[in-house]
Design a protein around this motif. Structure first.
Motif, short mmCIF file in Angstrom:
data_model
loop_
_atom_site.label_atom_id
_atom_site.label_comp_id
_atom_site.label_asym_id
_atom_site.label_seq_id
_atom_site.Cartn_x
_atom_site.Cartn_y
_atom_site.Cartn_z
N ARG A 72 0.83 -1.21 0.00
CA ARG A 72 0.00 0.00 0.00
C ARG A 72 0.87 1.26 0.00
O ARG A 72 0.46 2.30 -0.52
N GLN A 73 2.08 1.15 0.57
CA GLN A 73 2.89 2.34 0.81
C GLN A 73 3.95 2.60 -0.25
O GLN A 73 4.69 3.57 -0.15
N VAL A 74 4.08 1.72 -1.24
CA VAL A 74 5.19 1.85 -2.19
C VAL A 74 4.75 1.66 -3.63
O VAL A 74 3.65 1.16 -3.90
N ARG A 75 5.62 2.04 -4.54
CA ARG A 75 5.38 1.82 -5.98
C ARG A 75 6.20 0.63 -6.47
O ARG A 75 5.99 0.14 -7.56
N ILE A 76 7.15 0.22 -5.66
CA ILE A 76 7.94 -0.97 -6.01
C ILE A 76 8.09 -1.82 -4.76
O ILE A 76 8.59 -1.35 -3.73
N VAL A 77 7.65 -3.07 -4.88
CA VAL A 77 7.80 -3.98 -3.74
C VAL A 77 8.55 -5.24 -4.18
O VAL A 77 8.20 -5.86 -5.19
N PHE A 78 9.58 -5.54 -3.44
CA PHE A 78 10.31 -6.79 -3.67
C PHE A 78 9.69 -7.89 -2.83
O PHE A 78 9.16 -7.63 -1.75
N SER A 79 9.80 -9.13 -3.34
CA SER A 79 9.50 -10.26 -2.43
C SER A 79 10.56 -11.33 -2.61
O SER A 79 11.11 -11.52 -3.70
N MET A 80 10.88 -11.97 -1.51
CA MET A 80 11.88 -13.03 -1.51
C MET A 80 11.42 -14.09 -0.51
O MET A 80 11.95 -14.19 0.59
N MET A 81 10.40 -14.82 -0.93
CA MET A 81 9.85 -15.86 -0.06
C MET A 81 10.54 -17.19 -0.35
O MET A 81 11.27 -17.33 -1.32
N PHE A 82 10.24 -18.20 0.48
CA PHE A 82 10.96 -19.46 0.40
C PHE A 82 10.59 -20.31 -0.81
O PHE A 82 11.44 -20.92 -1.46
N ASP A 83 9.28 -20.35 -1.11
CA ASP A 83 8.87 -21.27 -2.18
C ASP A 83 7.55 -20.82 -2.81
O ASP A 83 7.07 -19.72 -2.53
N ASP A 84 7.00 -21.68 -3.64
CA ASP A 84 5.73 -21.38 -4.31
C ASP A 84 4.63 -21.03 -3.30
O ASP A 84 3.96 -20.01 -3.42
#
Lengths: 294, 294, 294, 294
Positions: free
Chosen positions: D55-67
């Motif tokens: 909600r607060q950004v225009r670019i969000v990274f994600s780095m989760m463990f798996d599917d």
């Protein structure tokens, strides 16, 4: 008929006996002479060398252990080829490499002798009962001459072609089907066992539905019983020899054989695990090992 | 007895017919309603949903195409589980993944319904003749109740264990044996063909010696005839589905299955070659292709 | 120093040249005498037989094509072993089977001659530039004596052990790594291509991240360019020879080598596809064929 | 710039730190909140849910463990997709299946959000040093916007194509090259060890000749040292997950991957042997086991 027989191992002995039973006169040779005592007692003549056998007959069988011993018995210093008459027949029953079978074919042809391939399926007790399967290949005329003799130990006689080498390739192929069926069942048994299904259960289902052949029943039975050490068991090293010859055949004809390579690896691994001399169905244990079952 | 049957495809239809023949009253459902016309003409009641079927019976069979369609028919909005009474039985005959079979088992158990696995070997004509092989797994009491019904279409009924998932694993295993036997024979036929031996010749020898099972005779016959397009042929895609489920089973139990991987690769390659919808015995052509025979 | 060199093929010629450049006096032999013209013009003495070479020197190199030609050049009627002095050294640089390397070792030992294995990595241009990698194995004392000579063509010289056969096994192993890297990349390229990613793209990523070795860059570059027919390309048949020797080594030590078997099958299939004489990186096309990409 | 980061595991944490180092304002989320303490101490804002981050950004990274964890973090009840603005970007760095990557692509597209694939090569220490390799795929315009951010942790940034799923396939492919190189070296080490050559010897030769890549040096070093239990070691189970996704990719595109299947079998066997949680280079021990070396 007067017939020669070179190589009186377990299998050769049973086959020779059947020829005697059929009323034929035998001239025989074996490296270990005492193996022939009972045949001699029944009237067989024991010769000093394969050449001595070949000199006395128009048809000589050989059933040696492998390429090297066959080469020696046929083309060695005292070998069959030395004295076999022109137009006389050498019926070779051993499981050989294609290369060796070709050497026999060409070596005999060069001497105007006739080479017939007559590989056999079955173990010594089947031979003793006249219940072998015989796969023949060679000239029509020659096959006709040896046919009555083959019937002494063979329940069925198949014709694989006019080139005697073909009897060798068919035999190697059918042996491959034994090993690959064992691997196939080993994968099934290992997975089912690990999932809590007794291999006996699926073996029973298998052999009462679509997988009812002797190759399933006979080998599967040993597998689920973990029976690898019975007397007369054909060892892993024999399996490896067969698979090497089959893969080499693939190499000669540029035919990839992925299943055969898997079997080869299993057999090598079985030897590394110390099972070289146990029944080759012990390759079952490699699938179990890889699955953490032992 | 009043019996439900969900999924009247080629196989389900033949099985349902046998239940009618056996004097049972059927309540049936199929996505394509017209498939059921002849059964309705014989007295079967056509329900609107699987749930409607389940509501009316104490035993409901299902024979859906795959995991997804089974999931939908059982746990979907109008599924069997919605209305099946406590203590009533769902007999699932489809070939499923282990994961799906477990979902069925646990989902029914959570509703105090009973799940019986009853996978079948054989094609529709065998079903129509009452000659299927049936592999059952489940609670003893439940198996006893469904046994007379299974006998309507099954010539032999095997017991794989108390966990219904076991019927699934046994079925996947036996299917693997079909594909791996085809690969095994394909390697043999390709090598022999390349060496100048007609595959018909070795096929005849094979099936008259130690390789006499239906799995050899039925598939081998199609292979040597290059017959891949007959009506009702089970396609390569079906084979791939089976092999994926079998390999996934290996993955769940940490069991390496090298032969199964070779088969999977052959099937993928067959699809890439444009053979997705031909009889899966067409994997024979991959061995031939790799050997330069086409 | 006066040095012998037997076998002036593309590689042997470049190595001999480097020895001349290093100021050594050469006595050389080649089956095709004209191949040696330029070396003779530079002062090399052309002998009539390998035995003639060996008679004149204390260190003789050989770089023959394969087992058979090496056997002939060493133990044939006019071979090196016939005239090499006691305590003199034969440095064999060819890629041989373990069996042949052992025959050399034992044959020389029986004559009190010294056998040093010095297999080489690199192609003729690298040899001409003195940039080969040399893998040595043999007695310490002998290695010390030949070391200055090896430095003429070798940028780095590695010590694989005291048994000369070890230089052979290491060489076969490193060659296997070439072929298996090609197969590995072929699977990656085929899958990516089919998914719409240009192999050039992933090749660039690969060789700029963790896969930066010459084995990746050199072969990968040919693969993505489908460049299989450049002059001097090592053919598929050479690859097959190498893999056969590597697999045979596995067979001798009972070591399963599943990757090597896959490579062998690819090479056989390449030959069946008519690519026997193209650069062995053409096995890339087998992965593409199996994926429907050609 | 204000940037979101979802998933602060070992790798995500190092990447987030680099973004802070680069002067960016971070809004972060992690299931285990305490993992973020030091980042919060450095000024990062800790959000309650992934949706709060987005909600607060225009670019969000994600780095989760798996599917599964990615699916939850993106499309779950409090997921990124719920609140990410139209035209805002989700940069997914995790190693996913193709199917999951497609779900992300299509799910975001349906919401007019932008999905960029940016998979990474390297371990947490490399991330902390800004030395990752980053493989991007997505719309040109979006890639341009995220590029400066990727440079915070990536030493090199590669472009795999316009479809974000391509970054996933390239990553899976490069991971496969790790495992297959390990198997390749394992076969070499096992054979050489059995033949009496210390794996350290051939490892040294290998990595100083044509096999000099990090993939050879880093994994080979662990293999010859039998070092499988160091802190932070990526476990066999991770390898199996990767190989399953790679093989599934082959399944989707009908591409046979025989090497990948061998690796899968080795990993399964390693788990069966009790090595599930050891460094995946332990698959070396399966080659040794099969060769009788343990």
């Amino acid at each position: 008929m007067k017939v020669g027989f070179v190589g009186i191992g377990a299998m050769g002995h049973a086959m020779a006996q059947r020829l005697l039973d059929g009323g034929h006169d035998l001239v025989i040779w074996n490296r270990t002479r005492s193996r022939a005592d009972d045949l001699v007692a029944r009237g067989a003549i024991l010769a000093d060398t394969p050449a001595d056998v070949a000199r006395q007959v128009r048809i000589v069988f050989s059933m040696m252990f492998d390429d090297a011993s066959t080469e020696q018995a046929v083309f060695g210093a005292e070998g069959i080829a030395l004295s076999l008459a022109r137009g006389a027949i050498h019926v070779c029953c051993a499981t050989l490499s294609l290369a060796q079978a070709r050497r026999l074919r060409d070596g005999h042809a060069g001497r105007e002798q006739i080479y017939v391939g007559a590989t056999v399926l079955g173990r010594p007790p089947a031979a003793a009962a006249g219940e072998l399967f015989v796969i023949t290949a060679g000239e029509d005329e020659a096959l006709k001459r040896v046919h009555p003799l083959l019937e002494c130990f063979g329940a069925r006689i198949f014709d694989a072609g006019r080139d005697p080498v073909q009897a060798t390739l068919v035999k190697l192929s059918l042996n491959f089907m034994i090993y690959s069926t064992i691997e196939q069942m080993a994968e099934v048994f290992a997975l089912n066992e690990k999932a809590g299904i007794d291999p006996h259960t699926i073996f029973a289902i298998m052999t009462n539905t679509f997988y009812t052949a002797p190759v399933h029943r006979n080998y599967g039975k040993l597998m689920v019983a973990h029976e690898y050490d019975h007397p007369g068991a054909p060892p892993v090293t024999l399996g490896l020899k067969d698979m090497k010859m089959f893969l080499d055949a693939g190499g000669e004809y540029d035919v990839p054989l992925p299943y055969a390579s898997v079997v080869r690896d299993r057999l090598l691994s079985a030897i590394s695990a110390g099972d070289a001399n146990r029944d080759f169905v012990v390759l079952m244990e490699r699938a179990r090992q890889d699955s953490g079952l032992k």
